[in-house]
Design an enzyme around this catalytic site. Structure first.
Site, PDB file in Angstrom:
ATOM      1  CB  SER A 133      -1.513  -9.760  25.611  1.00 27.60           C
ATOM      2  OG  SER A 133      -2.926  -9.793  25.642  1.00 27.60           O
ATOM      3  CG  HIS A 174      -0.194 -11.490  34.780  1.00 35.22           C
ATOM      4  ND1 HIS A 174      -0.664 -12.214  33.699  1.00 35.22           N
ATOM      5  CD2 HIS A 174      -0.976 -10.396  34.866  1.00 35.22           C
ATOM      6  CE1 HIS A 174      -1.694 -11.582  33.172  1.00 35.22           C
ATOM      7  NE2 HIS A 174      -1.904 -10.477  33.859  1.00 35.22           N
TER       8      HIS A 174
END
Ligand code: PAF
Length: 285
Positions: free
Chosen positions: A185, A37
């Site tokens: 993840s 991210h």
């Protein structure tokens, strides 16, 4: 950095920025932010004047037996990461704000969503399409970033944005990996030490598939078998699919032509992990 909780405040904020000629970069997330991210936020920061990160664990993309209740929620840590990266606003609505009483409309998904994750998680992509349509309508971004790790999701969102004329451009950022190849993840936090050790086999399987293509193998079934053999070297791992696909349609190919996308999903205990690897065959000079 502003935290926006309501849909009307989100739309007002974007309208005001656009009136002032400010460009908006958008990173939609479900929180539990990690280095993947961070890479998307940095790309948005470089390209646009203002950056919005949405943090919303979208209930409509989880099936009844999936991990919605258990999905990691770490708002304070996420907020700190966003502040450090110079994010201008976090959009963190409640489920009731996004799906108020009387909510009825669902965005139906195209054939791209039929296989792979669409088959394993029957309502998942319908939930993703619906929430992404809502988020892009509210944020009105100039550019939105998605991670390549969720290749099928990115393909679906491209189709959705094109078909429904959703605002802004879409960019797909390369997958960020741990040193041993495991794709980052939010679900990696569920892995026990032993499972974490086994998890990189997914990337190794995809790499083995890419390697035999580079060596000249073109038969989809053969390439698939090579990937399955590598995945089977970890006893704790069950391969759900390891597929050789056309990168545009995501349909399996009998014979690889110029390009392919290798898609994989494995299960370790109750945890599902996804990854993919694009392969381009270079013309001999
Ligand atoms: O990839 C995700 O985190 C989610 O599917 C998304 C795109 C934020 C929609 O909820």
């Amino acid at each position: 950095m502003k935290t926006i909780r309501t849909t009307s405040a989100m739309a007002d904020w974007s309208r005001r920025l656009h009136r002032e000629g400010v460009t908006i970069g958008f990173v939609p997330t479900m929180g539990a932010l990690h280095e993947g991210h961070r890479a998307l936020i940095r790309a948005a920061r470089l390209a646009c004047d203002a950056v919005v990160v949405s943090i919303f664990v979208n209930p409509t993309q989880f099936g009844p037996t999936e991990d919605l209740a258990k999905y990691p929620r770490r708002f304070r840590l996420d907020r700190a990461l966003c502040a450090k990266e110079g994010v201008d606003a976090i959009f963190a609505p409640t489920a009731a704000a996004m799906y108020p009483a009387g909510f009825q409309t669902i965005v139906a998904v195209p054939p791209l969503a039929r296989r792979w994750e669409g088959e394993a998680r029957p309502h998942h992509f319908q939930g993703v399409s619906t929430v992404v349509t809502k988020l892009l309508s509210l944020v009105q971004p100039d550019t939105t970033w998605f991670g390549q790790k969720d290749f099928q999701q990115a393909a679906l969102v491209h189709q959705l944005a094109k078909d429904l004329n959703l605002p802004g451009a879409l960019r797909v950022h390369p997958t960020v990996r741990e040193r041993d190849g495991l794709a980052l993840s939010s679900r990696n936090v569920y892995l026990s030490a032993q499972q974490r050790e086994a998890a990189p086999v997914l990337y190794r399987a995809l790499q083995a598939g890419a390697a035999v293509i580079r060596e000249g193998e073109r038969r989809g079934a053969r390439i698939q078998r090579v990937m399955a053999r590598v995945a089977a070297t970890e006893r704790a791992v069950k391969a759900e699919y390891l597929a050789v696909c056309d990168p545009s349609s995501l349909e399996p190919v009998r014979t690889v032509q110029r390009e392919a996308i290798l898609l994989g999903a494995i299960r370790i205990g109750t945890i599902r992990l996804l990854d993919n690897l694009p392969v381009t065959i270079r013309a001999k000079s």
